[in-house]
Design a protein around this motif. Structure first.
Motif, PDB file in Angstrom:
ATOM      1  N   ALA A   1       0.848  -1.191   0.000  1.00  0.00           N
ATOM      2  CA  ALA A   1       0.000   0.000   0.000  1.00  0.00           C
ATOM      3  C   ALA A   1       0.883   1.241   0.000  1.00  0.00           C
ATOM      4  O   ALA A   1       1.770   1.371   0.836  1.00  0.00           O
ATOM      5  N   LEU A   2       0.644   2.145  -0.956  1.00  0.00           N
ATOM      6  CA  LEU A   2       1.571   3.264  -1.151  1.00  0.00           C
ATOM      7  C   LEU A   2       1.012   4.616  -0.733  1.00  0.00           C
ATOM      8  O   LEU A   2       1.693   5.624  -0.870  1.00  0.00           O
ATOM      9  N   GLY A   3      -0.233   4.680  -0.225  1.00  0.00           N
ATOM     10  CA  GLY A   3      -0.821   5.961   0.118  1.00  0.00           C
ATOM     11  C   GLY A   3      -0.009   6.739   1.136  1.00  0.00           C
ATOM     12  O   GLY A   3       0.338   7.910   0.922  1.00  0.00           O
ATOM     13  N   ARG A   4       0.332   6.096   2.256  1.00  0.00           N
ATOM     14  CA  ARG A   4       1.105   6.777   3.288  1.00  0.00           C
ATOM     15  C   ARG A   4       2.538   7.021   2.841  1.00  0.00           C
ATOM     16  O   ARG A   4       3.157   8.030   3.217  1.00  0.00           O
ATOM     17  N   ALA A   5       3.081   6.118   2.040  1.00  0.00           N
ATOM     18  CA  ALA A   5       4.423   6.326   1.503  1.00  0.00           C
ATOM     19  C   ALA A   5       4.447   7.552   0.600  1.00  0.00           C
ATOM     20  O   ALA A   5       5.424   8.320   0.587  1.00  0.00           O
ATOM     21  N   ALA A   6       3.363   7.761  -0.153  1.00  0.00           N
ATOM     22  CA  ALA A   6       3.270   8.938  -1.020  1.00  0.00           C
ATOM     23  C   ALA A   6       3.256  10.216  -0.186  1.00  0.00           C
ATOM     24  O   ALA A   6       3.891  11.224  -0.548  1.00  0.00           O
ATOM     25  N   ILE A   7       2.561  10.191   0.948  1.00  0.00           N
ATOM     26  CA  ILE A   7       2.521  11.359   1.830  1.00  0.00           C
ATOM     27  C   ILE A   7       3.923  11.659   2.367  1.00  0.00           C
ATOM     28  O   ILE A   7       4.376  12.811   2.337  1.00  0.00           O
ATOM     29  N   ALA A   8       4.615  10.624   2.865  1.00  0.00           N
ATOM     30  CA  ALA A   8       5.957  10.816   3.418  1.00  0.00           C
ATOM     31  C   ALA A   8       6.910  11.361   2.363  1.00  0.00           C
ATOM     32  O   ALA A   8       7.712  12.266   2.638  1.00  0.00           O
ATOM     33  N   ASN A   9       6.819  10.842   1.144  1.00  0.00           N
ATOM     34  CA  ASN A   9       7.723  11.304   0.093  1.00  0.00           C
ATOM     35  C   ASN A   9       7.336  12.671  -0.445  1.00  0.00           C
ATOM     36  O   ASN A   9       8.210  13.419  -0.907  1.00  0.00           O
TER      37      ASN A   9
ATOM     38  N   ALA B   1      10.352  19.528   1.223  1.00  0.00           N
ATOM     39  CA  ALA B   1      11.464  19.970   2.064  1.00  0.00           C
ATOM     40  C   ALA B   1      12.742  20.115   1.251  1.00  0.00           C
ATOM     41  O   ALA B   1      13.485  21.105   1.398  1.00  0.00           O
ATOM     42  N   MET B   2      13.018  19.163   0.379  1.00  0.00           N
ATOM     43  CA  MET B   2      14.233  19.244  -0.441  1.00  0.00           C
ATOM     44  C   MET B   2      14.152  20.395  -1.435  1.00  0.00           C
ATOM     45  O   MET B   2      15.154  21.059  -1.711  1.00  0.00           O
TER      46      MET B   2
ATOM     47  N   TRP C   1      16.072  17.907  -6.315  1.00  0.00           N
ATOM     48  CA  TRP C   1      16.819  17.240  -5.252  1.00  0.00           C
ATOM     49  C   TRP C   1      16.199  15.898  -4.854  1.00  0.00           C
ATOM     50  O   TRP C   1      16.918  14.946  -4.583  1.00  0.00           O
ATOM     51  N   TRP C   2      14.877  15.800  -4.773  1.00  0.00           N
ATOM     52  CA  TRP C   2      14.275  14.527  -4.374  1.00  0.00           C
ATOM     53  C   TRP C   2      14.631  13.429  -5.368  1.00  0.00           C
ATOM     54  O   TRP C   2      14.926  12.300  -4.976  1.00  0.00           O
ATOM     55  N   PHE C   3      14.620  13.758  -6.643  1.00  0.00           N
ATOM     56  CA  PHE C   3      14.949  12.770  -7.674  1.00  0.00           C
ATOM     57  C   PHE C   3      16.416  12.361  -7.598  1.00  0.00           C
ATOM     58  O   PHE C   3      16.752  11.170  -7.709  1.00  0.00           O
TER      59      PHE C   3
END
Length: 318
Positions: A183-191, A197-198, A206-208
């Motif tokens: 499940a990627l919903g919460r992972a999407a929020i964190a990223n 921030a970056m 920067w994130w990439f």
């Protein structure tokens, strides 16, 4: 699942297994602090050298986050349960697209059935020893992002229930094995938070460059080496001193390959609830009691990798 009880009394285990919120905060702060310092160094001196140094350091700390998530899966990072669960999910797992709770379920099965037919991690150690050519191909796929791209593509397909579009549909257990979640919903929020921030402190790309790129390359490389060192070319038996390996690591290896005492894997399997920062003490106690000759101890990661790539040659001892 606690073979260490054959070597230590309950009175000896109790202080070793004591949790500490202070230690948990320090380890999390250290891990994210190294990531921030790597970015700060590049921002201060932007050049090719600091770029690749940042990728290596951040990739190694991404493994560090996976290791600390592993600690939370054992409820060993923090004394306070609520903090342990929150940090394991949001500060460790989700930024890596991992699901701590799914990982916990799979990983405890690994501890119960270590190096037996029911071990879900047996697929990671079974191919070894292999040939030098095969090992080279594996490591090249890791460092060039091929392994990471394949795993993350399958993970995303699985999350959107389109896994039939890829050749082999991964199970939730296989995703947990790779520190990935279904499940990627919460992972999407964190990223998304990381991306903003970056961008705020650096640039939009920067994130990439400093999160996705390390995750697809250096992280995959050190994750494979760690897996090989822990259970590659060991006995397929229920002997807790022979079916898992501890590998000696100096300062450089701890910086770029084996953070947060992950190299003390034999000791972790003896007493899986002992916090990682006490594993060196547990190792020393095992040596003091004369168990060294029975233990699988790699003298270095280089030695273990040579052993794992020794098929068809005279294998060095480990």
């Amino acid at each position: 699942m606690t073979p260490g009880k054959s070597f230590f009394t309950s009175e000896e285990i109790r202080p070793l297994a004591a949790r500490s919120d202070a230690w948990g905060y320090w380890l999390i702060a250290h891990c994210w602090g190294v990531i921030i310092l790597a970015l700060a160094l590049f921002a201060y001196m932007p050049n090719v050298l600091t770029f690749f140094l940042a990728v290596i350091l951040i990739g190694s700390r991404q493994l560090g986050l996976a290791i600390l998530m592993h600690e939370t899966a054992h409820a060993a990072l923090f004394k306070t349960k609520a903090i342990n669960e929150f940090v394991g999910e949001w500060l460790c797992g989700r930024p890596l697209l991992a699901d701590m709770k799914e990982y916990r379920s799979y990983h405890l099965k690994h501890h119960r059935y270590t190096q037996t037919e029911n071990d879900p991690d047996l697929v990671l150690s079974a191919p070894f020893p292999t040939t030098k050519a095969s090992m080279k191909r594996k490591l090249i796929r890791d460092i060039t992002g091929q392994t990471g791209y394949r795993q993350r593509s399958q993970q995303i397909m699985f999350a959107f229930k389109m896994a039939g579009e890829v050749e082999e549909e991964p199970s939730t257990e296989e995703l947990a094995q790779a520190f990935a979640g279904s499940a990627l919903g919460r992972a999407a929020i964190a990223n998304a938070v990381l991306f903003v921030a970056m961008w705020a402190f650096g640039a939009w790309w920067w994130w990439f460059a400093f999160w996705a790129l390390p995750l697809l390359t250096w992280y995959q490389l050190v994750l494979r080496i760690r897996n090989i060192a822990e259970h590659g070319v060991v006995e397929k038996s229920d002997d807790p001193l022979r079916n898992v390996r501890t590998t000696k690591a100096g300062p450089l290896m701890r910086l770029i390959l084996a953070p947060y005492y992950v190299n003390y894997h034999l000791e972790h399997h003896l007493l899986m609830h002992v916090p990682c920062h006490r594993l060196p003490k547990l190792h020393a106690l095992m040596l003091e009691r004369g168990h060294q000759d029975k233990m699988q101890i790699g003298q270095s990661y280089w030695q273990v990798m040579r052993l794992a790539a020794s098929k068809g040659t005279i294998a060095p001892s480990a």
